[in-house]
Design a protein around this motif. Sequence first.
Motif, PDB file in Angstrom:
ATOM      1  N   GLU A  44       0.810  -1.226   0.000  1.00  0.00           N
ATOM      2  CA  GLU A  44       0.000   0.000   0.000  1.00  0.00           C
ATOM      3  C   GLU A  44       0.840   1.270   0.000  1.00  0.00           C
ATOM      4  O   GLU A  44       0.384   2.331  -0.421  1.00  0.00           O
ATOM      5  CB  GLU A  44      -0.948  -0.019   1.209  1.00  0.00           C
ATOM      6  CG  GLU A  44      -1.956  -1.161   1.140  1.00  0.00           C
ATOM      7  CD  GLU A  44      -2.527  -1.532   2.500  1.00  0.00           C
ATOM      8  OE1 GLU A  44      -2.923  -0.608   3.233  1.00  0.00           O
ATOM      9  OE2 GLU A  44      -2.579  -2.745   2.817  1.00  0.00           O
ATOM     10  N   GLN A  45       2.079   1.157   0.483  1.00  0.00           N
ATOM     11  CA  GLN A  45       2.999   2.294   0.460  1.00  0.00           C
ATOM     12  C   GLN A  45       3.969   2.188  -0.710  1.00  0.00           C
ATOM     13  O   GLN A  45       4.289   3.165  -1.372  1.00  0.00           O
ATOM     14  CB  GLN A  45       3.780   2.359   1.780  1.00  0.00           C
ATOM     15  CG  GLN A  45       4.957   3.313   1.803  1.00  0.00           C
ATOM     16  CD  GLN A  45       4.562   4.767   1.701  1.00  0.00           C
ATOM     17  OE1 GLN A  45       3.486   5.145   2.135  1.00  0.00           O
ATOM     18  NE2 GLN A  45       5.421   5.584   1.129  1.00  0.00           N
ATOM     19  N   GLU A  46       4.414   0.948  -0.954  1.00  0.00           N
ATOM     20  CA  GLU A  46       5.390   0.704  -2.021  1.00  0.00           C
ATOM     21  C   GLU A  46       5.032  -0.611  -2.707  1.00  0.00           C
ATOM     22  O   GLU A  46       4.884  -1.650  -2.044  1.00  0.00           O
ATOM     23  CB  GLU A  46       6.795   0.636  -1.421  1.00  0.00           C
ATOM     24  CG  GLU A  46       7.895   0.568  -2.452  1.00  0.00           C
ATOM     25  CD  GLU A  46       9.268   0.595  -1.812  1.00  0.00           C
ATOM     26  OE1 GLU A  46      10.247   0.290  -2.527  1.00  0.00           O
ATOM     27  OE2 GLU A  46       9.365   0.902  -0.617  1.00  0.00           O
ATOM     28  N   LEU A  47       4.898  -0.566  -3.992  1.00  0.00           N
ATOM     29  CA  LEU A  47       4.485  -1.738  -4.768  1.00  0.00           C
ATOM     30  C   LEU A  47       5.474  -2.893  -4.578  1.00  0.00           C
ATOM     31  O   LEU A  47       6.683  -2.699  -4.612  1.00  0.00           O
ATOM     32  CB  LEU A  47       4.407  -1.372  -6.249  1.00  0.00           C
ATOM     33  CG  LEU A  47       3.497  -2.229  -7.137  1.00  0.00           C
ATOM     34  CD1 LEU A  47       2.059  -2.177  -6.657  1.00  0.00           C
ATOM     35  CD2 LEU A  47       3.602  -1.757  -8.582  1.00  0.00           C
ATOM     36  N   GLY A  48       4.929  -4.096  -4.331  1.00  0.00           N
ATOM     37  CA  GLY A  48       5.769  -5.275  -4.207  1.00  0.00           C
ATOM     38  C   GLY A  48       6.350  -5.497  -2.831  1.00  0.00           C
ATOM     39  O   GLY A  48       7.106  -6.444  -2.613  1.00  0.00           O
ATOM     40  N   VAL A  49       6.001  -4.637  -1.875  1.00  0.00           N
ATOM     41  CA  VAL A  49       6.532  -4.751  -0.516  1.00  0.00           C
ATOM     42  C   VAL A  49       5.396  -5.144   0.428  1.00  0.00           C
ATOM     43  O   VAL A  49       4.308  -4.553   0.391  1.00  0.00           O
ATOM     44  CB  VAL A  49       7.153  -3.423  -0.041  1.00  0.00           C
ATOM     45  CG1 VAL A  49       7.583  -3.523   1.414  1.00  0.00           C
ATOM     46  CG2 VAL A  49       8.324  -3.047  -0.927  1.00  0.00           C
ATOM     47  N   ARG A  50       5.658  -6.123   1.255  1.00  0.00           N
ATOM     48  CA  ARG A  50       4.677  -6.547   2.253  1.00  0.00           C
ATOM     49  C   ARG A  50       5.249  -6.328   3.642  1.00  0.00           C
ATOM     50  O   ARG A  50       6.440  -6.566   3.881  1.00  0.00           O
ATOM     51  CB  ARG A  50       4.336  -8.033   2.062  1.00  0.00           C
ATOM     52  CG  ARG A  50       3.106  -8.463   2.833  1.00  0.00           C
ATOM     53  CD  ARG A  50       2.758  -9.919   2.579  1.00  0.00           C
ATOM     54  NE  ARG A  50       1.439 -10.227   3.089  1.00  0.00           N
ATOM     55  CZ  ARG A  50       1.003 -11.456   3.340  1.00  0.00           C
ATOM     56  NH1 ARG A  50       1.794 -12.498   3.093  1.00  0.00           N
ATOM     57  NH2 ARG A  50      -0.201 -11.657   3.804  1.00  0.00           N
ATOM     58  N   CYS A  51       4.400  -5.886   4.556  1.00  0.00           N
ATOM     59  CA  CYS A  51       4.857  -5.558   5.908  1.00  0.00           C
ATOM     60  C   CYS A  51       3.812  -6.019   6.918  1.00  0.00           C
ATOM     61  O   CYS A  51       2.606  -5.999   6.632  1.00  0.00           O
ATOM     62  CB  CYS A  51       5.078  -4.044   6.011  1.00  0.00           C
ATOM     63  SG  CYS A  51       5.729  -3.492   7.597  1.00  0.00           S
ATOM     64  N   ILE A  52       4.282  -6.429   8.089  1.00  0.00           N
ATOM     65  CA  ILE A  52       3.396  -6.804   9.192  1.00  0.00           C
ATOM     66  C   ILE A  52       3.908  -6.119  10.450  1.00  0.00           C
ATOM     67  O   ILE A  52       5.130  -6.033  10.654  1.00  0.00           O
ATOM     68  CB  ILE A  52       3.340  -8.335   9.357  1.00  0.00           C
ATOM     69  CG1 ILE A  52       2.398  -8.703  10.505  1.00  0.00           C
ATOM     70  CG2 ILE A  52       4.710  -8.935   9.572  1.00  0.00           C
ATOM     71  CD1 ILE A  52       2.069 -10.177  10.554  1.00  0.00           C
ATOM     72  N   ALA A  53       2.995  -5.583  11.272  1.00  0.00           N
ATOM     73  CA  ALA A  53       3.413  -4.785  12.427  1.00  0.00           C
ATOM     74  C   ALA A  53       2.503  -5.041  13.620  1.00  0.00           C
ATOM     75  O   ALA A  53       1.331  -5.404  13.466  1.00  0.00           O
ATOM     76  CB  ALA A  53       3.384  -3.298  12.076  1.00  0.00           C
ATOM     77  N   VAL A  54       3.069  -4.824  14.808  1.00  0.00           N
ATOM     78  CA  VAL A  54       2.304  -4.922  16.061  1.00  0.00           C
ATOM     79  C   VAL A  54       2.572  -3.662  16.882  1.00  0.00           C
ATOM     80  O   VAL A  54       3.666  -3.088  16.804  1.00  0.00           O
ATOM     81  CB  VAL A  54       2.692  -6.165  16.881  1.00  0.00           C
ATOM     82  CG1 VAL A  54       2.450  -7.442  16.086  1.00  0.00           C
ATOM     83  CG2 VAL A  54       4.138  -6.089  17.356  1.00  0.00           C
ATOM     84  N   PRO A  55       1.601  -3.212  17.672  1.00  0.00           N
ATOM     85  CA  PRO A  55       1.859  -2.078  18.554  1.00  0.00           C
ATOM     86  C   PRO A  55       2.728  -2.492  19.730  1.00  0.00           C
ATOM     87  O   PRO A  55       2.704  -3.648  20.154  1.00  0.00           O
ATOM     88  CB  PRO A  55       0.449  -1.670  19.020  1.00  0.00           C
ATOM     89  CG  PRO A  55      -0.364  -2.925  18.916  1.00  0.00           C
ATOM     90  CD  PRO A  55       0.213  -3.697  17.763  1.00  0.00           C
TER      91      PRO A  55
END
Length: 251
Positions: free
Chosen positions: A197-208
């Motif tokens: 969603e920010q950069e094509l082809g990049v996947r990210c996962i996050a926790v607070p």
Amino acid sequence: MAETTARSGSVQSIERAFGLLELMADAGGMLGLSQLATASGLPLPTIHRLVRTLVDLGYVRQEPSRQYVLGPKLIRLGETSSHMLSVWARPHLARLVDELGESANMAMLDGDQVVYLAQVQSRHSMRMFTEVGRRVLPHCTAVGKAIMSQLRDTEVRELLQRTGMPKHTETTITDVEEFAAQLRKAQQDGYATDEGEQELGVRCIAVPVPDVPSRLAMSISGPAGRMTETLVDRAIPLLTQAAQSLSDDLR
């Protein structure tokens, strides 16, 4: 007994002074004496004495409107604090890279933007280059979603109204209701994702990062081809554990 009382009074004054600074920060950085008295529950003479001391020290400034604003001297403290957050986060991020092989980041919500404070890079030749200090809008990042999943719905909507939801890629969420639904899911699941969603082809996962004064999140990110569901399933508990460990370090 008199000596103990003096020490207790001094500690109470420090607690109250920092409480006033936090109230001002929560209100956007500016409040009047009567507003501070109402919000804090302290008598007006006490507020006036504490604020005058903070003004003399340079941590608060009085405007021509007679309201008080946070002073520039706090910037140096904030910069040093951000640096120390990075120092404390790096060992936790390094362990994530060792265990998962992808880049690990820590970010903070600063005003209406997310700023990356710390990063440990993947050892792969093809990796993410989200540099420390970069600022992005939170609606298109996993760290932003993870942080915003901890906010009240009204806070989220007010922030989105101020920033808008610009489209960066075909998968960027630009609808407020769809975004709110994603935040509810992130809150329920305990983690958030960024599907290019920010950069094509990049996947990210996050926790607070739980139970800390600053709004922080930790993430791993990499090319979508390597960020498989199997890796994500492994990453979620490791990220959650790392965030809790960082939280324990910051207490």
